[in-house]
Structures are given as C-alpha cells and as structure tokens.
Design an enzyme around this catalytic site. Structure first.
Site, short mmCIF file in Angstrom:
data_model
loop_
_atom_site.label_atom_id
_atom_site.label_comp_id
_atom_site.label_asym_id
_atom_site.label_seq_id
_atom_site.Cartn_x
_atom_site.Cartn_y
_atom_site.Cartn_z
N PHE A 140 34.72 33.04 45.52
CA PHE A 140 33.47 32.67 45.13
C PHE A 140 33.01 33.26 43.84
CE2 PHE A 140 28.94 33.00 45.04
CZ PHE A 140 28.18 32.02 45.55
N ASP A 225 36.55 38.79 38.37
CA ASP A 225 35.15 38.69 38.72
C ASP A 225 34.65 39.96 39.48
OD1 ASP A 225 32.73 38.17 40.12
OD2 ASP A 225 33.28 36.03 40.60
N LYS A 254 24.95 41.84 40.12
CA LYS A 254 24.54 42.60 41.14
C LYS A 254 24.05 43.89 41.03
CE LYS A 254 26.55 39.48 44.72
NZ LYS A 254 25.46 39.10 45.33
#
Length: 405
Positions: A140, A225, A254
C-alpha cells in the site's frame, strides 16, 4: 468543555461523500492515550489515527509548537522558504542517510514525488526505455492514481480506467520472483520494510539484502515507503536502521506531524538533482505550521528514552495479546515489530477482524484492522504502561464477546 450535540453521525450521510463508513462514535477530546466522545464515554487509543498520533493526543510539546508558530507565520508557498522548514530538513538530513528533503502533505504525495523522481532520474541517466517500477503484492503506497497503481492491491486501483504503465508486482519476500522480472529496464523497486495495510508482514532480512543487490546490479533505485514504519514506530527512527540495507529514496509521513498533516521524501544529492526547478511542486509542502510541529515531534521521538521505550511497550503489548490468546484461542500469531503489531486470526475466525474492532469500541478501546484477518495495533510511542494494561483488559472483554456470539 462544550459539545455541539446537534452535530450527529447521521449528518455524515447527508453532507459527506460516502467513501467512508465511520462508526457512531464522534470523539471530541483527547489527552495522551485517552479519548472522550460527545457522550463523555472514554476510550483507550490503540489506533493512533492509523499510526499517526505517535505522541498521543495534545502532547504538550506539539501544542506549544503549534501555538508559538501560529502567532508567527502560517503560509508562504515555495516562492520563499521558511525557518521551520529549514530546521526540519536539517534534522532529517542529520539523522538519516539523506542529503536532500522534499516536503509534502501526506504519504501519498511523498510517494507520488518519489515515483516521479525515480522515473525522471532513470530517463535522464539511461533513457526513456528504463521505466519499469517493481512493487509487491499486498503493498500500500497511497491513493493517488500513480501510488494506488504501484500498490499491490487491485481492490484499490481497479475501476478508474487505464492505469499508469510499466508497473510490475511480485510476491513479497520472494527472491526468485523478483529475479525473474527485474532487468536493466527497471528504474526502481518500491517496498515497505514492513507491510502495514497488507496484513503486518515483516520483511525477510535475506530478501531485503537480495533486493538491494539486484537494484545495484541493474542500476535501479530502491525506494522505502516508511510512511507507517517511520518516526520511531518500530523502535528505530526509521525501519531501515534495523539492518544494513540503505534505500536510495525514503518517504515519511503519518507520525512525522504527530497528527498535523506533513510528509517528506528523503534522498541523496545525486538523485535529488534530477528534480530541477519546476519539475514537481506542492502548494503546502514545507508549510511553517506543519514543519514547526514536525521539529517538535523529532525532538521528542528521536531520543534513546522514547525509542527504547517502544521496545518495552512492544513486549508488554505482545505478551498481553498472547495471554489473551492462551485463554480464547482466536489468533494464529502476533506479528510485526515495535508498536506496529497485528493479531492474525486463526482459521476458525477468518474474515472477522472487523467484528473484533467493533466489539473493542463497545468496550472502550480504539483499534484497527489490516485486511479481513488481522487486528492491528498502532498506539502512541509513549503510551503509559498502565494504559496498555487497561487497554488489554478491554480488548479481552471484546474478544470474549465475539467468541461467545
């Protein structure tokens, strides 16, 4: 504290695009790892806004940074730079392999920048035919069309028309599968060092070494990532620091803002030089408010006390989940690293992760899922040990309810 009870969950369906399905709970206040809703019900937060609230809710250092910067300067755009952005970029460069930083607003935007960069770098150095991006099943990387196409979950990328081309997916941790598709036309391999949304799947260290070696052999860039794994989540500032493999490009978001939207792409000077003036951009990237808070986050998180504390809290949470499983026999395993853990449902409870999540809310605990078969836990990196203990008590009550249903 005043609460506007005229605003209800029902209004979501009247005024919001229906691509989310939020619970009936409307939180109105948070402090540390506790949250209260409109009705005054208290919850322990084991979700952290999906690994975002790395210092819990309303951490004093972040509140102070927001207030101080809020009285100075809010926005400039990148026609000019600003002091908080320069300070945060310097901190990130000093703490990592990187020489250069590009700021954005979200993980998807940081990944979009990374993907554009690796394509441009390959084109400039080797020619237009070197355009293949290899990524992994269950990965993802965000919800822009480019990032969702690179992410290895068709459910997120299908149904929007023709996808960006020259993207290849292979099974995670499968060296032979990667060897079969990588070539001199590969410009980059993109991966999470621990797959989050895909089910909390850690990388095999030997696979990671093989990926690095294959990238070097074929002059391909390695992109990590670290949107979910970064900023202390696994007990190191970034997950790549757990081993010897260093990426060429790293994305972070985040937890970098502790709840305030900010992201960054990190890379070397040689690679960064290919994003020349006007090649890419972001109106809010490097925003003074966001960067001021990012500075405060790094000042707190990137310390031995907090990073070592993550490992202590991991063990408490892991031991507690295993103890619950000894009693109720619902998990096949507890996997993950640091405070990114997943309780994997066994064969008897396959497909029922959301039932455990809903039951947890009913018992005053906020948790997550990672697919239909994994209950995900991403609490604050500084969650008090007493809150871990109480959260596990509440989670066991939720488990017992699902088992008895």
């Amino acid at each position: 504290m005043s609460v506007n009870k005229t605003l209800t969950r029902a209004q979501f369906d009247d005024v919001m695009v229906p691509n989310y399905a939020p619970s009936a709970v409307i939180p109105v206040r948070g402090e540390g790892s506790r949250v209260w809703d409109q009705e005054g019900n208290e919850f322990i937060d084991f979700a952290g806004g999906i690994a975002v609230n790395c210092l819990g809710h309303c951490h004093p250092a972040l509140v102070s940074a927001l207030k101080e910067q809020g009285e100075k300067l809010w926005h400039l755009s990148n026609v000019m730079t600003n002091e908080p952005a320069l300070a945060l970029a310097t901190k990130l460069v000093d703490a990592t392999f990187a020489d250069r930083v590009y700021f954005a607003n979200s993980g998807a935007e940081a990944n979009e920048a990374a993907l554009k960069l690796v394509r441009r770098y390959a084109m400039d150095k080797f020619g237009a035919e070197k355009d293949q991006i290899i990524a992994f099943d269950k990965a993802f990387h965000g919800r822009t069309f480019f990032t969702v196409s690179v992410g290895g979950q068709a459910a997120y990328s299908d149904g929007f028309g023709p996808k960006p081309q020259s993207i290849t997916h292979v099974p995670f941790n499968d060296i032979a599968a990667l060897e079969a598709v990588i070539s001199d036309t590969t410009c980059a391999v993109m991966m999470e060092p621990l797959q989050g949304e895909g089910g909390i799947i850690d990388v095999d260290p030997e696979f990671l070494k093989a990926v690095r070696a294959l990238c070097d052999k074929h002059n391909a860039l390695l992109v990590f990532d670290e949107v979910q794994t970064g900023v202390g989540r696994l007990g190191e500032l970034y997950a790549y620091m757990r081993g010897d493999v260093v990426p060429d490009v790293l994305t972070t978001a985040k937890a970098l803002g502790g709840g305030f939207p900010i992201a960054a792409m990190l890379t070397t000077k040689e690679i960064a030089d290919h994003l020349k003036i006007g090649t890419h951009g972001s109106t809010y990237g490097g925003n003074p408010l966001a960067c001021a808070i990012g500075n405060a986050v790094l000042d707190v998180v990137n310390t031995p006390e907090v990073l070592n504390g993550v490992k202590v809290r991991e063990q408490l949470l892991r031991d507690g989940l295993n103890k619950i499983n000894d009693k109720h026999q619902v998990f096949a395993e507890v996997r993950g690293q640091g405070l990114l853990l997943g309780a994997v449902l066994n064969d008897k409870y396959q497909g029922r992760a959301k039932e455990f999540l809903v039951a947890s809310v009913g018992e005053g605990l906020m948790s997550l899922v990672a697919g239909a078969n994994v209950i995900r836990f991403t609490p604050s990196l500084v969650i008090p040990e007493a809150d871990i203990a109480e959260g596990l008590v509440r989670f066991e009550r939720a488990v017992a309810k699902v088992v008895a249903a």
